[in-house]
Design an enzyme around this catalytic site. Structure first.
Site, short mmCIF file in Angstrom:
data_model
loop_
_atom_site.label_atom_id
_atom_site.label_comp_id
_atom_site.label_asym_id
_atom_site.label_seq_id
_atom_site.Cartn_x
_atom_site.Cartn_y
_atom_site.Cartn_z
N HIS A 23 44.99 27.53 47.46
CA HIS A 23 45.10 26.04 47.15
C HIS A 23 44.69 24.90 48.01
O HIS A 23 45.27 23.73 48.37
CB HIS A 23 45.93 25.02 46.48
CG HIS A 23 46.74 25.78 45.13
ND1 HIS A 23 48.23 25.59 44.12
CD2 HIS A 23 45.71 26.22 44.20
CE1 HIS A 23 48.09 26.12 43.37
NE2 HIS A 23 47.15 26.94 42.85
N HIS A 79 40.58 30.10 32.40
CA HIS A 79 41.32 29.73 33.03
C HIS A 79 40.67 29.42 34.84
O HIS A 79 39.94 29.91 34.96
CB HIS A 79 42.84 29.83 33.71
CG HIS A 79 43.51 28.45 35.10
ND1 HIS A 79 42.97 27.59 34.77
CD2 HIS A 79 44.15 28.95 36.16
CE1 HIS A 79 43.24 26.77 35.44
NE2 HIS A 79 44.79 27.80 36.04
N GLU A 81 40.52 27.15 37.19
CA GLU A 81 40.75 27.32 38.61
C GLU A 81 39.75 28.25 39.40
O GLU A 81 39.75 29.14 39.16
CB GLU A 81 42.06 27.58 38.83
CG GLU A 81 42.46 26.37 39.78
CD GLU A 81 43.35 26.15 40.08
OE1 GLU A 81 44.78 26.75 39.78
OE2 GLU A 81 44.16 25.65 41.73
N ASP A 83 39.96 30.45 41.80
CA ASP A 83 40.21 31.91 41.70
C ASP A 83 40.42 32.35 41.03
O ASP A 83 40.01 33.63 41.00
CB ASP A 83 41.46 31.57 42.72
CG ASP A 83 42.60 30.67 41.78
OD1 ASP A 83 42.71 29.66 40.64
OD2 ASP A 83 43.76 30.99 41.65
N HIS A 145 48.89 26.98 33.90
CA HIS A 145 49.66 25.72 34.26
C HIS A 145 48.33 24.93 34.44
O HIS A 145 48.91 23.59 34.49
CB HIS A 145 50.47 25.95 35.55
CG HIS A 145 49.06 26.14 36.75
ND1 HIS A 145 49.43 25.56 37.38
CD2 HIS A 145 48.04 27.45 36.88
CE1 HIS A 145 48.17 26.30 38.56
NE2 HIS A 145 47.57 27.03 37.92
N ASP A 164 46.99 33.05 34.59
CA ASP A 164 48.08 32.76 36.09
C ASP A 164 49.80 33.35 35.81
O ASP A 164 50.58 33.66 36.25
CB ASP A 164 48.35 31.24 36.24
CG ASP A 164 47.46 31.10 37.61
OD1 ASP A 164 47.19 32.01 38.62
OD2 ASP A 164 46.93 30.00 37.73
N TYR A 192 56.39 31.86 43.12
CA TYR A 192 55.13 31.65 42.10
C TYR A 192 55.95 29.85 40.79
O TYR A 192 55.55 29.14 40.59
CB TYR A 192 54.28 32.71 41.71
CG TYR A 192 53.35 32.41 41.19
CD1 TYR A 192 52.02 32.71 41.74
CD2 TYR A 192 52.95 31.88 39.35
CE1 TYR A 192 51.31 32.33 41.31
CE2 TYR A 192 51.82 31.67 39.84
CZ TYR A 192 50.80 32.08 40.55
OH TYR A 192 48.74 32.14 39.01
N HIS A 225 46.99 37.27 38.83
CA HIS A 225 47.79 37.41 40.50
C HIS A 225 48.66 38.39 40.78
O HIS A 225 50.12 38.43 39.42
CB HIS A 225 47.74 36.53 41.37
CG HIS A 225 47.30 35.12 41.39
ND1 HIS A 225 46.45 34.98 42.12
CD2 HIS A 225 47.28 33.92 40.22
CE1 HIS A 225 45.06 33.77 42.05
NE2 HIS A 225 46.11 33.00 40.77
FE1 FEO Z 1 45.67 28.38 38.07
FE2 FEO Z 1 45.25 31.45 40.00
O1 FEO Z 1 44.26 29.62 39.34
#
Ligand code: FEO
Length: 395
Positions: A23, A79, A81, A83, A145, A164, A192, A225
């Site tokens: 982030h 998602h 985001e 990544d 999230h 996530d 996490y 992840h």
């Molecule tokens: Fe919410 Fe792994 O990004």
């Protein structure tokens, strides 16, 4: 290296051994991370999630080991985001006619990130897409999230891909939970949860109940992840249920910064008071501690005791990020107290107490201020504060 999860389902993601801040600079990742993408070869070829942008060509090479990227029919973006969606531009260059499956908010977010007229298909909870022998089933998971987050379940193979949720920032040589060090794995899973998911704990509990009520057979949980939960996959679901209840252990965390050691001496005396009552504690000098590791310890502990000298009629600026986290992460079932040395005006303790009140961290002892360097009597009061907090923990 591409890894086959089960026949026709492949991990085509990237392990990032080097990343130490996530982030941007917000989240520490001492053990690296991975960006997990999954390729499914049924009658249709499906990619579930991609990787962070800098690794998108590696994703394409990995896909190519299994199938021609131009043959991808469906890309699920659980998602937006980056990544996870950062590889979309490369994937869509190879497969420009692929359908991009997203939640409604995912569509807004993916469009907002990439400004591309891709062929979107918006899905909601319960929607299915047949891909040949098996179906993809979608479950929206807002705030697990981000508002756009969703889970994808692959029937027939019984694999839940929750993005996530249930993930860990954990680079490892192997892809499955039964192949890695369990202590490291759970340290990262908890870090996490504590740093990302704590404020959404009530939603975590509801979402888990909702998914369990679907009575889906789950043979694997494949997050975006870290490692894939293959052995006893529901173990991490049970852990999330436990963590989401926010029932802290009978321990304390002392968080402080110090200029000329006055507040440090007070912190140590408070620790002595806790230990005298057999309450375990950890003390963190925040200016030299990793903020996310401190937050993980805050998550575990019942009591949060915060100290700062007074500086410019406020707290030391190094304390402020942790105070912001205490507010933003909305910890529950915590108690607390404040302390600090001062030279002139001495507002810091009151400011911390007001902040803890706003964070709904119940104050269980009157804050201690010590003028200049703490005298013996001040340190006695600090030990008494530690003992009072210890009694409140055990009450
Ligand atoms: Fe919410 Fe792994 O990004």
């Amino acid at each position: 290296m591409v890894t086959e999860l089960t026949k026709g389902v492949y991990w085509v993601g990237v392990v990032d051994w080097a990343i130490r801040k996530f982030h941007g600079q917000e989240l520490s990742t001492h053990r690296g991370s991975s960006y997990n993408a999954y390729l499914i070869t049924d009658e249709k070829t499906v990619l579930v999630d991609t990787v962070w942008g800098p690794f998108q060509e590696q994703l394409i090479e990995n896909i190519r080991e299994v199938a021609d990227p131009a043959k991808i029919d469906v890309v699920v973006a659980n998602h937006a985001e980056v990544d996870h969606s950062g590889g979309l531009p490369a994937v869509m260059r190879h497969a420009p006619n692929a359908t991009v499956v997203v939640s409604q908010r995912g569509k807004e977010s993916v469009e907002g990130h990439f400004h591309q007229p891709w062929n979107f298909k918006v899905v909601k909870t319960g929607d299915k897409i047949n891909i040949g022998k098996n179906d993809l089933v979608f479950v929206e998971a807002p705030m697990l999230h981000w508002p756009d987050s969703m889970f994808t379940y692959l029937t027939g193979k019984n694999i839940l891909m929750p993005n996530d949720a249930f993930g860990q920032h954990y680079a490892a040589a192997f892809r499955f939970n039964d192949q890695v060090n369990q202590e490291e794995l759970y340290e990262e899973a908890l870090k996490y949860y504590a740093n990302i998911l704590t404020p959404f704990s009530s939603l975590v509990l509801k979402k888990i109940e909702e998914v369990l009520a679907l009575n889906l057979t789950v043979d694997m949980i494949a997050p975006s992840h870290g490692v894939i939960w293959r052995k006893d996959p529901l173990q991490i679901v049970k852990k999330y249920q436990q963590w989401a209840k926010q029932e802290p252990e009978n321990s304390a965390v002392i968080i402080y910064d110090t200029m000329w050691d006055g507040t440090r001496l007070m912190a140590e005396a408070i620790g002595q008071g806790l230990a005298a009552k057999n309450v375990p504690y950890k003390a963190f000098h925040v200016a030299v501690s990793d903020r996310n590791d401190v937050i993980t310890e805050v998550f575990k502990a019942k009591a949060i005791i915060v100290g700062s000298p007074t500086f410019n009629q406020g707290v030391l600026p190094t304390i402020t990020p942790i105070l912001e986290d205490l507010k933003g992460l909305k910890f529950q079932n915590k108690i607390g107290a404040a302390f600090g040395s001062y030279g002139w005006s001495g507002e810091a303790v009151k400011i911390i107490e007001e902040h803890l009140n706003r964070c709904k961290i119940q104050l269980v002892a009157e804050g201690i201020r010590a003028k200049w360097q703490p005298k013996s009597a001040d340190l006695v009061r600090c030990r008494e504060l530690g003992q009072k907090v210890a009694q409140a923990i055990s009450a």
